[in-house]
Design an enzyme around this catalytic site. Structure first.
Site: not given
Ligand code: TYM
Length: 340
Positions: A112, A203, A206
Site C-alpha cells: 500500500k 487479488k 476494493k
Molecule cells: P478487509 O476489510 O480488507 O477485508 C475483509 C475480509 O475479506 C477478506 N478478503 C478476501 N478474501 C478472499 N479473497 C479476496 N480477494 C479478499 N479480499 C478481502 C480479508 O482477508 C478479510 O478477512 N485488516 C483487515 C481488517 C481487520 C481485521 C481485524 C480482521 C481489522 N481488524 C481483526 C480480523 C481481525 C482487512 O483489511 O480486511
C-alpha cells in the site's frame, strides 16, 4: 465455548465476493459454535485519505450487510470499532512491544505504501497491523486450563497480520504474565484468495481492482451478470482447473465450487465439452441467487437507521464489557497505577 473475532473495513459502498467467500460466510457459520465478536473497523478505514460522510454511510452499510448475510445480533456481538475506545488504547501498549523493523516487514504495508508514495503514507498505515492485533486480543478468552480456542476467520491476505498478533500475544505473556490466548487464523480451503475478474492473477480488492474486476454484494442483477459473463478467461474452451495456465477459469471454478458446495472436479465433469458460455451463465445465476436476498435485506435494514444504530449500540455495550475487563488486566500487568 470457544471465541471468534473478526473485522472488516467500511471502505466501500458494498462488500465484494472476495470478502464474502474469504471471510464473511465463515462469520455467519461460526456464530453457531462460538461466542462471536464482529467489528466494523472504522479506525482502520482512516489510515488512507477518506471522506467523513462516506465513512459514516459506509459504516452503516457494512453493518447492515453483516446482518443481511445472517449475522444474528442476538447471538453475535456486532459493533463499530470506534465505539470501544479500548481498541486504540491497547494498540498503544502493543505498539510499544513491536519492533520497528518487525512492523516494516508487513507486506500489506509495503504494497500500500509503495502505491501511495511517501507523501501519502501515514504513520497510521504503518501501525495498522498493531491496531488489528489489539482488535483481536481485547477479546481473547482468559488463558488457563481447559479449552482455549480463539479463531479469527479471514482471507489469505491477513495471514501475516495474524502471525504478528500471535507473536505479540506471546511476547506480552512472556514479559507480563499469561494474559492472552494466541489466536488462530481460520482460513477457508478453496476460497481464501478470490482474484480480480479482469486480472485473474491479482487479488479482488476494493482499493486495487477496477469496477469490472469486482463483483459487489450489493450490485444490481444486470451489471452483476454482465461482469461474470465478461470475466477474463483464456483462449481455450475447456473448463478445467489450472492455476498456471488458466487463472481466470480457475478463479471462476473456485467461486462456483464455494458457492454451490461441490468439489471442483465435479464441476469439471459437469461442464466437460460445453465451453465457457454455459459455465459462466450458470455461475452468474448462482451469484445472483446468493446476493439478491442479501441486497434486499440490506436495503430494508438501511431504511430504518434508528433501529440499526440501536443494534450497534447494543453490540458496543456488550463488546465494551469484555474490552474493559481485558484492559484492566493489561494496565495492571504493565504497571500503570490504578485510578482508585
Ligand atoms: P478487509 O476489510 O480488507 O477485508 C475483509 C475480509 O475479506 C477478506 N478478503 C478476501 N478474501 C478472499 N479473497 C479476496 N480477494 C479478499 N479480499 C478481502 C480479508 O482477508 C478479510 O478477512 N485488516 C483487515 C481488517 C481487520 C481485521 C481485524 C480482521 C481489522 N481488524 C481483526 C480480523 C481481525 C482487512 O483489511 O480486511
Amino acid at each position: 465455548t470457544p471465541r471468534v473475532l473478526s473485522g472488516i473495513q467500511p471502505t466501500a459502498d458494498s462488500f465484494h465476493l472476495g470478502n464474502y467467500l474469504g471471510a464473511l460466510r465463515q462469520w455467519v457459520a461460526l456464530q453457531e459454535s462460538h461466542e462471536a465478536f464482529y467489528c466494523v473497523v472504522d479506525l482502520h478505514a482512516i489510515t488512507v485519505e477518506h471522506d467523513p460522510d462516506a465513512l459514516r454511510r459506509r459504516t452503516r452499510i457494512a453493518a447492515a450487510q453483516l446482518l443481511a448475510m445472517g449475522v444474528d445480533p442476538e447471538r453475535a456481538t456486532v459493533f463499530v470499532q470506534s465505539h470501544v475506545p479500548e481498541h486504540a488504547e491497547l494498540a498503544w501498549v502493543l505498539g510499544c512491544l513491536t519492533g520497528f523493523g518487525e512492523a516494516g516487514r508487513m507486506t500489506q504495508f509495503k504494497d500500500k505504501s509503495s502505491k501511495q508514495g511517501t507523501a501519502g503514507t501515514t504513520v497510521g498505515l504503518f501501525t495498522y497491523p498493531i491496531l488489528q492485533a489489539a482488535d483481536i486480543l481485547l477479546y481473547s478468552p482468559e488463558p488457563g486450563p481447559g479449552e482455549r480456542v480463539f479463531h479469527v476467520p479471514v482471507g489469505e491476505d491477513q495471514r501475516q497480520h495474524l502471525e504478528l498478533t500471535r507473536t505479540l500475544a506471546q511476547r506480552f505473556n512472556h514479559r507480563f504474565g499469561d494474559t492472552f490466548v494466541p489466536p488462530e487464523a481460520y482460513i477457508p480451503a478453496g476460497a481464501a484468495k478470490i482474484t480480480d475478474l479482469q486480472e485473474p492473477t491479482a487479488k479482488m480488492s476494493k482499493s486495487a481492482s477496477s469496477p469490472q474486476g469486482i463483483v459487489d454484494v450489493l450490485e444490481e442483477p444486470g451489471p452483476m451478470r454482465k461482469k461474470i459473463m465478461r470475466a477474463v478467461t483464456d483462449t481455450g474452451s475447456e473448463v478445467v482447473y489450472d492455476e498456471e495456465k488458466k487463472a481466470g477459469v480457475t478463479n471462476l471454478l473456485r467461486i462456483y465450487s464455494a458457492l454451490e458446495g461441490v468439489p471442483v472436479t465435479a464441476l469439471e465433469e459437469r461442464y466437460a465439452g460445453s465451453g465457457y458460455g454455459q459455465f459462466k451463465k450458470d455461475l452468474a445465476q448462482l451469484v445472483l441467487d446468493t446476493f439478491t436476498p442479501i441486497r434486499e435485506r440490506t436495503l430494508a435494514l438501511l431504511g430504518d437507521e434508528e433501529r440499526l444504530d440501536r443494534l450497534l449500540a447494543q453490540g458496543a455495550d456488550r463488546a465494551s464489557r469484555v474490552a474493559a475487563r481485558t484492559m484492566d488486566t493489561v494496565r495492571e500487568r504493565v504497571g500503570f497505577v490504578g485510578r482508585g
